[in-house]
Motif scaffolding. Structure first.
Motif, PDB file in Angstrom:
ATOM      1  N   LEU A 165     -13.143 -18.728   3.954  1.00 15.91           N
ATOM      2  CA  LEU A 165     -12.461 -17.933   5.255  1.00 15.91           C
ATOM      3  C   LEU A 165     -11.137 -17.626   4.231  1.00 15.91           C
ATOM      4  CD1 LEU A 165     -12.517 -22.095   6.686  1.00 15.91           C
ATOM      5  CD2 LEU A 165     -13.279 -19.790   7.108  1.00 15.91           C
ATOM      6  N   ILE A 166     -10.127 -17.515   3.571  1.00 16.69           N
ATOM      7  CA  ILE A 166      -9.267 -17.124   2.989  1.00 16.69           C
ATOM      8  C   ILE A 166      -9.310 -15.376   2.711  1.00 16.69           C
ATOM      9  CG2 ILE A 166      -6.993 -16.563   1.300  1.00 16.69           C
ATOM     10  CD1 ILE A 166      -7.110 -18.772   1.194  1.00 16.69           C
ATOM     11  N   GLU A 167     -10.632 -14.929   2.321  1.00 14.44           N
ATOM     12  CA  GLU A 167     -11.810 -13.371   2.008  1.00 14.44           C
ATOM     13  C   GLU A 167     -11.741 -12.727   3.390  1.00 14.44           C
ATOM     14  OE1 GLU A 167     -14.862 -13.553  -0.429  1.00 14.44           O
ATOM     15  OE2 GLU A 167     -12.969 -14.691  -2.367  1.00 14.44           O
ATOM     16  N   ASP A 168     -12.413 -13.872   4.873  1.00 17.23           N
ATOM     17  CA  ASP A 168     -12.888 -13.153   5.549  1.00 17.23           C
ATOM     18  C   ASP A 168     -11.839 -12.990   6.543  1.00 17.23           C
ATOM     19  OD1 ASP A 168     -14.355 -12.557   7.716  1.00 17.23           O
ATOM     20  OD2 ASP A 168     -14.185 -13.979   8.461  1.00 17.23           O
ATOM     21  N   HIS A 169     -10.417 -13.306   6.392  1.00 17.37           N
ATOM     22  CA  HIS A 169      -9.370 -12.911   7.037  1.00 17.37           C
ATOM     23  C   HIS A 169      -8.209 -11.960   6.710  1.00 17.37           C
ATOM     24  CE1 HIS A 169      -5.534 -14.248   9.078  1.00 17.37           C
ATOM     25  NE2 HIS A 169      -5.123 -13.808   8.115  1.00 17.37           N
ATOM     26  N   GLN A 170      -8.718 -12.255   5.050  1.00 19.73           N
ATOM     27  CA  GLN A 170      -8.195 -10.630   4.552  1.00 19.73           C
ATOM     28  C   GLN A 170      -9.155  -9.493   4.952  1.00 19.73           C
ATOM     29  OE1 GLN A 170      -7.569 -12.171   0.523  1.00 19.73           O
ATOM     30  NE2 GLN A 170      -5.936 -12.807   1.148  1.00 19.73           N
ATOM     31  N   ARG A 171     -10.338 -10.332   4.874  1.00 22.96           N
ATOM     32  CA  ARG A 171     -10.717  -7.991   5.515  1.00 22.96           C
ATOM     33  C   ARG A 171     -10.975  -7.891   6.909  1.00 22.96           C
ATOM     34  NH1 ARG A 171     -15.858 -11.024   3.138  1.00 22.96           N
ATOM     35  NH2 ARG A 171     -15.754 -10.794   0.502  1.00 22.96           N
ATOM     36  N   GLN A 172     -10.286  -8.715   7.446  1.00 20.26           N
ATOM     37  CA  GLN A 172     -10.110  -8.968   9.429  1.00 20.26           C
ATOM     38  C   GLN A 172      -8.582  -7.758   9.284  1.00 20.26           C
ATOM     39  OE1 GLN A 172     -10.420 -12.242  11.200  1.00 20.26           O
ATOM     40  NE2 GLN A 172     -12.896 -12.328  10.833  1.00 20.26           N
ATOM     41  N   LEU A 173      -7.903  -8.666   8.410  1.00 25.10           N
ATOM     42  CA  LEU A 173      -6.400  -7.837   8.832  1.00 25.10           C
ATOM     43  C   LEU A 173      -6.383  -6.385   7.930  1.00 25.10           C
ATOM     44  CD1 LEU A 173      -3.689 -10.724   7.524  1.00 25.10           C
ATOM     45  CD2 LEU A 173      -4.218  -9.608   9.344  1.00 25.10           C
ATOM     46  N   LYS A 174      -7.357  -6.657   7.231  1.00 23.97           N
ATOM     47  CA  LYS A 174      -7.585  -4.677   5.912  1.00 23.97           C
ATOM     48  C   LYS A 174      -8.265  -3.367   7.684  1.00 23.97           C
ATOM     49  CE  LYS A 174      -7.679  -5.668   1.947  1.00 23.97           C
ATOM     50  NZ  LYS A 174      -8.684  -5.943   0.433  1.00 23.97           N
ATOM     51  N   PHE A 175      -8.511  -4.426   8.427  1.00 25.27           N
ATOM     52  CA  PHE A 175      -9.906  -3.770   9.423  1.00 25.27           C
ATOM     53  C   PHE A 175      -8.521  -3.224  10.041  1.00 25.27           C
ATOM     54  CE2 PHE A 175     -12.612  -4.056  13.329  1.00 25.27           C
ATOM     55  CZ  PHE A 175     -13.829  -2.466  13.081  1.00 25.27           C
ATOM     56  N   LYS A 176      -7.904  -3.701  10.765  1.00 20.99           N
ATOM     57  CA  LYS A 176      -7.032  -3.900  11.740  1.00 20.99           C
ATOM     58  C   LYS A 176      -5.944  -3.060  11.971  1.00 20.99           C
ATOM     59  CE  LYS A 176      -7.394  -7.964  14.499  1.00 20.99           C
ATOM     60  NZ  LYS A 176      -6.926  -9.616  15.102  1.00 20.99           N
ATOM     61  N   GLN A 177      -5.465  -2.842  10.457  1.00 21.11           N
ATOM     62  CA  GLN A 177      -4.611  -1.844   9.646  1.00 21.11           C
ATOM     63  C   GLN A 177      -4.874  -0.725   9.434  1.00 21.11           C
ATOM     64  OE1 GLN A 177      -3.010  -3.716   6.343  1.00 21.11           O
ATOM     65  NE2 GLN A 177      -2.124  -5.198   7.432  1.00 21.11           N
ATOM     66  N   VAL A 178      -6.685   0.042   9.761  1.00 20.64           N
ATOM     67  CA  VAL A 178      -7.090   1.450   8.953  1.00 20.64           C
ATOM     68  C   VAL A 178      -6.701   2.222  10.934  1.00 20.64           C
ATOM     69  CG1 VAL A 178      -9.023   2.893   9.065  1.00 20.64           C
ATOM     70  CG2 VAL A 178      -8.784   0.460   8.060  1.00 20.64           C
ATOM     71  N   PRO A 179      -5.639   3.483  11.230  1.00 17.43           N
ATOM     72  CA  PRO A 179      -5.570   3.815  11.974  1.00 17.43           C
ATOM     73  C   PRO A 179      -7.044   4.303  12.719  1.00 17.43           C
ATOM     74  CG  PRO A 179      -4.834   5.164  10.225  1.00 17.43           C
ATOM     75  CD  PRO A 179      -5.208   3.384   9.990  1.00 17.43           C
ATOM     76  N   VAL A 180      -7.358   4.514  14.095  1.00 22.34           N
ATOM     77  CA  VAL A 180      -8.185   4.704  14.467  1.00 22.34           C
ATOM     78  C   VAL A 180      -7.353   6.644  14.911  1.00 22.34           C
ATOM     79  CG1 VAL A 180      -9.475   5.011  16.630  1.00 22.34           C
ATOM     80  CG2 VAL A 180      -9.069   3.025  15.878  1.00 22.34           C
ATOM     81  N   GLN A 181      -9.005   7.617  13.728  1.00 21.74           N
ATOM     82  CA  GLN A 181      -8.319   8.849  14.957  1.00 21.74           C
ATOM     83  C   GLN A 181      -8.684   9.438  15.957  1.00 21.74           C
ATOM     84  OE1 GLN A 181      -9.890  10.771  11.090  1.00 21.74           O
ATOM     85  NE2 GLN A 181      -9.181  10.114   9.740  1.00 21.74           N
ATOM     86  N   ASN A 182      -7.823   9.959  16.418  1.00 25.38           N
ATOM     87  CA  ASN A 182      -8.455  10.547  18.095  1.00 25.38           C
ATOM     88  C   ASN A 182      -8.713  11.928  17.931  1.00 25.38           C
ATOM     89  OD1 ASN A 182      -5.953   8.662  19.726  1.00 25.38           O
ATOM     90  ND2 ASN A 182      -4.553  10.041  19.462  1.00 25.38           N
TER      91      ASN A 182
END
Length: 191
Positions: A165-182
Protein backbone atom coordinates in the motif's frame (compact mmCIF):
# COMPACT_ATOMS: atom_id res chain seq x y z
CA UNK A 1 -66.68 43.30 78.30
CA UNK A 2 -67.65 40.31 76.19
CA UNK A 3 -71.34 40.90 77.00
CA UNK A 4 -71.04 44.46 75.75
CA UNK A 5 -69.44 43.26 72.50
CA UNK A 6 -72.17 40.62 72.08
CA UNK A 7 -74.87 43.24 72.60
CA UNK A 8 -73.09 45.52 70.11
CA UNK A 9 -73.01 42.72 67.54
CA UNK A 10 -76.73 42.09 68.13
CA UNK A 11 -77.53 45.81 67.62
CA UNK A 12 -75.57 45.85 64.33
CA UNK A 13 -77.43 42.74 63.17
CA UNK A 14 -80.77 44.33 64.10
CA UNK A 15 -81.57 41.80 66.80
CA UNK A 16 -81.39 44.17 69.83
CA UNK A 17 -83.72 47.10 70.31
CA UNK A 18 -82.69 48.54 73.69
CA UNK A 19 -81.58 52.13 73.57
CA UNK A 20 -79.79 51.98 76.92
CA UNK A 21 -76.87 50.18 75.34
CA UNK A 22 -76.36 52.94 72.76
CA UNK A 23 -75.17 55.33 75.47
CA UNK A 24 -72.51 52.82 76.48
CA UNK A 25 -71.34 52.64 72.86
CA UNK A 26 -71.06 56.43 72.62
CA UNK A 27 -69.06 56.70 75.85
CA UNK A 28 -66.68 53.75 75.34
CA UNK A 29 -63.91 54.25 72.67
CA UNK A 30 -63.29 50.49 72.32
CA UNK A 31 -66.96 49.89 71.51
CA UNK A 32 -66.87 52.80 69.05
CA UNK A 33 -64.01 51.12 67.16
CA UNK A 34 -65.89 47.82 67.19
CA UNK A 35 -69.01 49.64 65.92
CA UNK A 36 -67.05 51.05 62.97
CA UNK A 37 -65.36 47.75 62.12
CA UNK A 38 -68.62 45.79 62.32
CA UNK A 39 -70.42 48.22 60.02
CA UNK A 40 -67.50 48.24 57.61
CA UNK A 41 -67.44 44.44 57.54
CA UNK A 42 -71.23 44.31 57.01
CA UNK A 43 -71.01 46.79 54.12
CA UNK A 44 -68.20 44.81 52.52
CA UNK A 45 -70.15 41.56 52.76
CA UNK A 46 -73.24 43.18 51.22
CA UNK A 47 -71.21 45.00 48.52
CA UNK A 48 -72.57 48.33 49.85
CA UNK A 49 -69.13 49.96 50.10
CA UNK A 50 -68.84 53.43 48.67
CA UNK A 51 -65.80 54.28 46.59
CA UNK A 52 -64.80 57.28 48.72
CA UNK A 53 -63.90 55.29 51.83
CA UNK A 54 -60.36 55.98 53.00
CA UNK A 55 -58.39 54.12 55.57
CA UNK A 56 -55.80 55.92 57.64
CA UNK A 57 -53.38 53.41 59.09
CA UNK A 58 -50.39 55.72 59.20
CA UNK A 59 -50.77 56.44 62.93
CA UNK A 60 -50.81 52.72 63.73
CA UNK A 61 -47.73 52.13 61.58
CA UNK A 62 -45.90 55.06 63.20
CA UNK A 63 -46.71 53.68 66.66
CA UNK A 64 -45.50 50.23 65.66
CA UNK A 65 -42.26 51.67 64.30
CA UNK A 66 -41.63 53.61 67.50
CA UNK A 67 -41.89 50.44 69.53
CA UNK A 68 -39.72 48.47 67.10
CA UNK A 69 -36.28 47.45 68.31
CA UNK A 70 -33.37 48.67 66.25
CA UNK A 71 -31.55 45.99 64.30
CA UNK A 72 -27.78 46.02 64.34
CA UNK A 73 -26.12 44.45 61.30
CA UNK A 74 -24.20 41.32 62.29
CA UNK A 75 -20.49 41.06 61.68
CA UNK A 76 -19.42 39.04 58.68
CA UNK A 77 -17.99 35.65 59.34
CA UNK A 78 -15.10 34.17 57.38
CA UNK A 79 -17.54 32.09 55.35
CA UNK A 80 -19.21 35.24 53.97
CA UNK A 81 -15.99 36.73 52.56
CA UNK A 82 -16.05 37.14 48.76
CA UNK A 83 -13.06 34.90 48.14
CA UNK A 84 -14.42 32.11 50.32
CA UNK A 85 -17.90 32.38 48.82
CA UNK A 86 -16.36 31.97 45.36
CA UNK A 87 -14.14 29.03 46.32
CA UNK A 88 -16.65 26.97 48.31
CA UNK A 89 -18.98 26.24 45.34
CA UNK A 90 -15.97 25.27 43.24
CA UNK A 91 -14.79 22.87 45.95
CA UNK A 92 -18.26 21.40 46.27
CA UNK A 93 -18.44 20.84 42.52
CA UNK A 94 -14.95 19.32 42.46
CA UNK A 95 -15.93 16.99 45.27
CA UNK A 96 -19.03 15.93 43.41
CA UNK A 97 -17.04 15.28 40.24
CA UNK A 98 -14.48 13.26 42.20
CA UNK A 99 -17.29 11.20 43.73
CA UNK A 100 -18.82 10.55 40.30
CA UNK A 101 -15.42 9.56 38.89
CA UNK A 102 -14.83 7.17 41.79
CA UNK A 103 -18.20 5.51 41.41
CA UNK A 104 -17.71 5.23 37.64
CA UNK A 105 -14.27 3.65 38.08
CA UNK A 106 -15.68 1.15 40.59
CA UNK A 107 -18.54 0.24 38.26
CA UNK A 108 -16.17 -0.29 35.32
CA UNK A 109 -13.73 -2.30 37.44
CA UNK A 110 -16.54 -4.40 38.88
CA UNK A 111 -18.07 -5.00 35.45
CA UNK A 112 -14.75 -6.09 33.97
CA UNK A 113 -13.95 -8.31 36.92
CA UNK A 114 -17.38 -9.88 36.99
CA UNK A 115 -17.54 -10.57 33.25
CA UNK A 116 -14.11 -12.20 32.88
CA UNK A 117 -14.16 -15.83 31.89
CA UNK A 118 -13.18 -18.20 34.61
CA UNK A 119 -9.56 -19.22 34.50
CA UNK A 120 -9.27 -22.90 35.14
CA UNK A 121 -6.07 -24.48 36.22
CA UNK A 122 -5.53 -27.58 34.12
CA UNK A 123 -3.76 -29.60 36.76
CA UNK A 124 -6.24 -29.09 39.55
CA UNK A 125 -9.52 -29.20 37.64
CA UNK A 126 -8.79 -31.66 34.85
CA UNK A 127 -9.37 -35.32 35.57
CA UNK A 128 -6.07 -37.12 35.96
CA UNK A 129 -4.91 -38.74 32.76
CA UNK A 130 -2.84 -41.73 33.45
CA UNK A 131 0.00 -41.98 31.00
CA UNK A 132 2.60 -44.64 30.42
CA UNK A 133 4.44 -43.79 33.61
CA UNK A 134 1.31 -43.78 35.75
CA UNK A 135 1.04 -39.98 36.29
CA UNK A 136 -0.11 -37.05 34.26
CA UNK A 137 0.76 -36.91 30.57
CA UNK A 138 3.62 -34.51 29.71
CA UNK A 139 2.81 -31.26 27.94
CA UNK A 140 4.01 -31.08 24.37
CA UNK A 141 6.04 -28.07 23.24
CA UNK A 142 5.11 -28.75 19.63
CA UNK A 143 1.71 -27.07 20.02
CA UNK A 144 3.12 -23.76 21.25
CA UNK A 145 5.67 -23.64 18.44
CA UNK A 146 2.98 -24.13 15.78
CA UNK A 147 0.90 -21.31 17.32
CA UNK A 148 3.92 -18.99 17.32
CA UNK A 149 4.66 -19.89 13.70
CA UNK A 150 1.06 -19.13 12.67
CA UNK A 151 1.24 -15.75 14.38
CA UNK A 152 4.55 -14.97 12.74
CA UNK A 153 3.14 -15.82 9.30
CA UNK A 154 0.12 -13.58 9.88
CA UNK A 155 2.38 -10.73 11.00
CA UNK A 156 4.61 -11.10 7.92
CA UNK A 157 1.57 -11.14 5.62
CA UNK A 158 0.22 -7.96 7.22
CA UNK A 159 3.61 -6.24 6.78
CA UNK A 160 3.70 -7.24 3.10
CA UNK A 161 0.26 -5.77 2.54
CA UNK A 162 1.18 -2.52 4.31
CA UNK A 163 4.41 -2.18 2.31
CA UNK A 164 2.48 -2.77 -0.94
CA UNK A 165 0.00 0.00 0.00
CA UNK A 166 2.85 2.42 0.81
CA UNK A 167 4.60 1.71 -2.49
CA UNK A 168 1.38 2.23 -4.42
CA UNK A 169 0.81 5.52 -2.64
CA UNK A 170 4.29 6.76 -3.46
CA UNK A 171 3.82 5.85 -7.16
CA UNK A 172 0.59 7.82 -7.30
CA UNK A 173 2.30 10.86 -5.73
CA UNK A 174 5.07 10.71 -8.34
CA UNK A 175 2.50 10.43 -11.10
CA UNK A 176 0.66 13.55 -9.90
CA UNK A 177 3.90 15.56 -9.67
CA UNK A 178 4.90 15.05 -13.35
CA UNK A 179 3.95 18.29 -15.22
CA UNK A 180 1.60 17.90 -18.16
CA UNK A 181 2.98 19.64 -21.27
CA UNK A 182 0.66 21.88 -23.24
CA UNK A 183 0.27 21.34 -26.98
CA UNK A 184 0.84 25.12 -27.56
CA UNK A 185 4.39 24.92 -26.22
CA UNK A 186 5.13 21.96 -28.50
CA UNK A 187 3.96 23.89 -31.58
CA UNK A 188 6.07 26.95 -30.71
CA UNK A 189 9.15 24.84 -30.15
CA UNK A 190 8.90 23.42 -33.73
CA UNK A 191 10.10 26.12 -36.15
Amino acid sequence: MTQKIEKLSAIVDGEWDETSHTNQIIEDPILQQKWKSYHLTRDLLRNDMSSDVTFDVSSKIADALENELSIVAPKRSWQELPIVSAVIPMLKQSGQLAMVASVTAMVIFGYQTYNQPEVTQPFTTAPPVIGPQGGLAPVSLQQTRSIEQDRMQQLLEQRRQINALIEDHQRQLKFKQVPVQNSDKDEQAKP
